[in-house]
Design an enzyme around this catalytic site. Structure first.
Site, PDB file in Angstrom:
ATOM      1  N   HIS A 135       0.813  -1.167  -0.162  1.00 41.93           N
ATOM      2  CA  HIS A 135      -0.192   0.042  -0.184  1.00 41.93           C
ATOM      3  C   HIS A 135       0.884   1.409   0.081  1.00 41.93           C
ATOM      4  CE1 HIS A 135      -0.312  -0.113   4.862  1.00 41.93           C
ATOM      5  NE2 HIS A 135       1.030  -0.356   4.245  1.00 41.93           N
ATOM      6  N   HIS A 136       2.106   1.105  -0.008  1.00 40.61           N
ATOM      7  CA  HIS A 136       3.020   2.515  -0.056  1.00 40.61           C
ATOM      8  C   HIS A 136       3.586   2.563  -1.450  1.00 40.61           C
ATOM      9  CE1 HIS A 136       2.987   2.675   4.463  1.00 40.61           C
ATOM     10  NE2 HIS A 136       3.506   1.696   4.568  1.00 40.61           N
ATOM     11  N   ALA A 137       3.410   2.107  -2.260  1.00 42.02           N
ATOM     12  CA  ALA A 137       3.868   2.274  -3.428  1.00 42.02           C
ATOM     13  C   ALA A 137       2.951   3.226  -4.248  1.00 42.02           C
ATOM     14  CB  ALA A 137       3.980   0.993  -4.505  1.00 42.02           C
ATOM     15  N   ASP A 177      -0.783   5.343   2.655  1.00 40.81           N
ATOM     16  CA  ASP A 177      -0.800   6.372   1.690  1.00 40.81           C
ATOM     17  C   ASP A 177      -0.824   6.132   0.196  1.00 40.81           C
ATOM     18  OD1 ASP A 177       1.650   5.191   1.908  1.00 40.81           O
ATOM     19  OD2 ASP A 177       2.922   6.941   1.906  1.00 40.81           O
TER      20      ASP A 177
END
Length: 227
Positions: A135-137, A177
């Protein structure tokens, strides 16, 4: 999981190739341990459960959430870890580059895309890819152990297939994010992230006032919690 409801479980030992090194906190031994628990509890052999091998996502599929320039940069690092590292966010302590990183990351993303497709075409009522959740990519860079954002890709796949509303729920301790940013101005998608406050923890985002873009106010929901 019931005995009569089909569940698609996506797994292959090839997913263990998503490996940033022996001392990295996201070591593939975590995935191996999860799979061994699945086997020991007999979850993979229960009636209605089908284990499927994830295929690497094609560049056109990765393009649902990533720029062409970024995909090319990851490929370049994959072929030669000394190239273009700064440009695409690889080469940091959190997300180092390594030979074969594109294929490994694309297979992980492919499993989640196949899971989404199984739900869309009705071949499964539930679909699980426990190797996913990157989920941070972001669209143009890697971050926080994450190269290709399989969650954002799955939501985009569902929206492109005609789904009118999709809700993404993130219960990782870190703010989701990358997914939030990918869907920031998408009125058909709601992102709910429950996480430790960004005032204290990576990635330093995800506050209650962050509620979505101009065309999607209220679709980003953040619940930052104290440590």
């Amino acid at each position: 999981v019931t005995q009569t409801t089909p569940t698609a479980l996506f797994w292959s030992p090839q997913l263990l190739q998503y490996d940033f090194g022996d001392y990295h906190p996201m070591h593939p031994s975590r995935l191996d341990a999860t799979w061994r628990m699945v086997r020991e509890f007999g979850l993979d052999s229960r009636p209605g459960v089908a284990v499927q091998v994830p295929e690497a996502a094609q560049d056109s599929e990765l393009g649902l959430a990533h720029t062409d320039e970024y995909i090319r940069a990851v490929r370049a690092v994959s072929e030669d870890p000394g190239k273009e590292i700064a440009e695409c966010g690889l080469g940091t302590e959190d997300t180092p580059g390594y030979a074969g990183i594109h294929e490994a990351s694309a297979r992980l993303a492919g499993g989640t895309l196949q899971a989404a497709q199984a739900l869309l075409d009705g071949s499964a009522v539930r679909a699980v890819n426990f190797s996913g959740g990157m989920h941070h990519a972001f669209a143009d860079r890697a971050s926080g152990f994450c190269v290709y954002n399989d969650a954002a890709l799955a939501v985009r796949r569902a929206l492109d297939a005609g789904e009118e509303r999709v809700m993404y729920v993130d219960v990782d301790v870190h703010h989701g994010d990358g997914v939030e940013r990918a869907l920031w101005d998408e009125p058909r998608a709601v992102t709910l992230s429950i996480h430790e406050t960004g005032e204290r923890l990576f990635p330093g985002t995800g506050f209650v006032q962050d509620t979505g873009g101009p065309s999607a106010r209220g679709t980003a929901i953040n619940v930052p919690l104290p440590p």
